[in-house]
Write an enzyme that holds these catalytic residues in place. Structure first.
Site, short mmCIF file in Angstrom:
data_model
loop_
_atom_site.label_atom_id
_atom_site.label_comp_id
_atom_site.label_asym_id
_atom_site.label_seq_id
_atom_site.Cartn_x
_atom_site.Cartn_y
_atom_site.Cartn_z
N ASP A 1 -3.47 -20.15 4.67
CA ASP A 1 -4.73 -20.49 3.98
C ASP A 1 -5.60 -21.34 4.89
O ASP A 1 -5.64 -22.55 4.74
CB ASP A 1 -4.40 -21.23 2.68
CG ASP A 1 -5.60 -21.49 1.81
OD1 ASP A 1 -6.60 -20.78 1.99
OD2 ASP A 1 -5.56 -22.40 0.97
N ASP B 1 -11.25 -25.20 6.99
CA ASP B 1 -10.66 -26.44 6.49
C ASP B 1 -9.34 -26.18 5.78
O ASP B 1 -9.07 -25.06 5.31
CB ASP B 1 -11.62 -27.19 5.58
CG ASP B 1 -12.03 -26.38 4.35
OD1 ASP B 1 -12.28 -25.18 4.49
OD2 ASP B 1 -12.09 -26.96 3.24
N GLU C 1 -14.54 -25.22 2.36
CA GLU C 1 -14.28 -24.31 1.25
C GLU C 1 -13.42 -24.98 0.19
O GLU C 1 -13.62 -24.77 -1.01
CB GLU C 1 -13.58 -23.04 1.76
CG GLU C 1 -13.40 -21.95 0.73
CD GLU C 1 -12.10 -22.05 -0.07
OE1 GLU C 1 -11.95 -21.31 -1.06
OE2 GLU C 1 -11.23 -22.87 0.32
#
Length: 384
Positions: free
Chosen positions: A103, A73, A135
């Site tokens: 990320d 995510d 997350e």
């Protein structure tokens, strides 16, 4: 290998897997690539079936495998000024731009690119790929995945979390505990405020008490704490409530978090706030209207990663990167959840956390190349 990684990363970025949306298409894409390398695939879903974790394994079906883990995510792009389409990979001057590049889809792309290398080896121990959901909103997927592994009797011995650390080895980080506290008051006309229970006013009192705990938390800072700052932090991130200035607010919400250095600090904060609600706020509210209330919901309590002197994951990361030093960071990851489950953990991945969550997020080709080198050396290490 670098060009294959870039191509996979372009595909991953094109999936807009913001935490509020489904990640199923990305998981299906990653599962297909890993199946092509002969990996065994396990899928664990969230209760609604809109999101999924992928756990894939190559090599012998024995204990002691190494997990390469990343979350699928990404954070939203709304309100950010991007100079290019966030969900389309753009390359310029050796940098790859797009939401999630550092990320942490860059690490996932590198893992998927190297999977055929692992598949071609005679592996002495298994290599696992763990790609999780949610997350960014409380490490929700990792909890489901770890529980699924325990139920299935799958027992890896080490995990490398590929969060962006510029390939530095991170052996410790604070926890991240997130909460939403709802205040249900009793509405009314602003001309007679004492006849109602103003939810906003009680929320302000709650926040005031919460922030008063900052000073005792500083005093509780462990001697030699390596974190910056060295103590447990508290922060109120949002307060939402009330329809208009001339109405006694009947509802308010406070979003807040703490980043504990120790579990004892987290227990201290929760006990202090619970006592303040039970002994001060709620009695005052009930004196006016017994139907009022204050309820705190746990969004996520993600344990920190505690530095461990005897950590297989740390030893492996040092060998693979050639770095002897290991650092700590204040941002949170899924590593503490793996550690709590008995799997040694370390954080090490390409890209910089300074680029995460920002407009024009990027990762450098050099960082991806360093990551690929680490993964290829892992293939050598776990081969017969």
């Amino acid at each position: 290998m670098l060009e294959r990684t870039r191509a996979i990363l372009a595909d991953l970025i094109a999936y807009p897997t913001v935490s509020s949306d489904s990640n199923l298409d990305l998981i299906a894409y990653a599962a297909d690539l890993l199946k092509q390398s002969g990996a065994d695939i396990r899928i664990s879903q969230d209760p609604d079936g809109r999101k999924a974790n992928l756990f894939a394994s190559l090599g012998p079906g024995v204990d002691g495998g190494i997990v390469l883990s990343g979350h699928s995510d990404v954070v939203p792009v709304e309100g950010q000024e991007w100079t290019s389409e966030p969900f389309a990979l753009r390359e310029a001057d050796g940098l790859l731009y797009g939401r999630g590049t550092c990320d942490m889809k860059g690490f996932i792309a590198a893992c998927l690119a190297v999977a055929p290398v692992f598949a071609a080896r005679d592996l002495a121990r298994p290599v696992h790929f763990a790609f999780t959901y949610d997350e960014e909103v409380g490490c929700l997927g990792a909890r489901t995945l770890i529980a699924d592994l325990a139920e299935a009797g799958i027992r890896p011995s080490g995990v490398i979390i590929g969060e962006p650390t510029e390939m530095r080895i991170i052996e410790g980080h604070k926890g991240c505990f997130e909460y939403t506290t709802h205040f249900t008051g009793s509405g009314g006309h602003a001309s007679i405020p004492d006849a109602g229970v103003n939810a906003i006013e009680y929320a302000v009192s709650y926040i005031t008490r919460l922030l008063e705990l900052r000073e005792p938390l500083k005093a509780r800072s462990p001697e030699g704490s390596p974190f910056t700052p060295p103590w447990t932090t508290l922060q109120a991130g949002a307060i939402v409530g009330g329809p208009a200035r001339n109405v006694v607010a009947s509802d308010c919400r406070v979003d807040w978090e703490m980043r504990p250095v120790t579990s004892a600090d987290a227990d201290f904060v929760k006990a202090e706030m619970r006592a303040f609600v039970d002994q001060v706020l709620r009695p005052a509210m009930h004196a006016v209207d017994p139907a009022t209330d204050i309820v705190t919901h746990v969004i996520g309590e993600v344990e920190g990663l505690e530095p461990a002197s005897h950590s297989e994951a740390l030893a492996i990361a040092r060998e693979l990167t050639g770095r002897n030093e290991a650092d700590v960071v204040s941002f949170g990851t899924e590593a503490g959840l793996f550690q709590k489950a008995g799997i040694s953990a370390v954080v090490c991945g390409p890209g910089s956390i300074a680029q995460a969550h920002k407009p024009d997020e990027f990762i450098s080709l050099d960082q991806l190349d360093q990551c690929l080198g680490m993964l290829e050396r892992l293939a050598d290490k776990v081969s017969r």
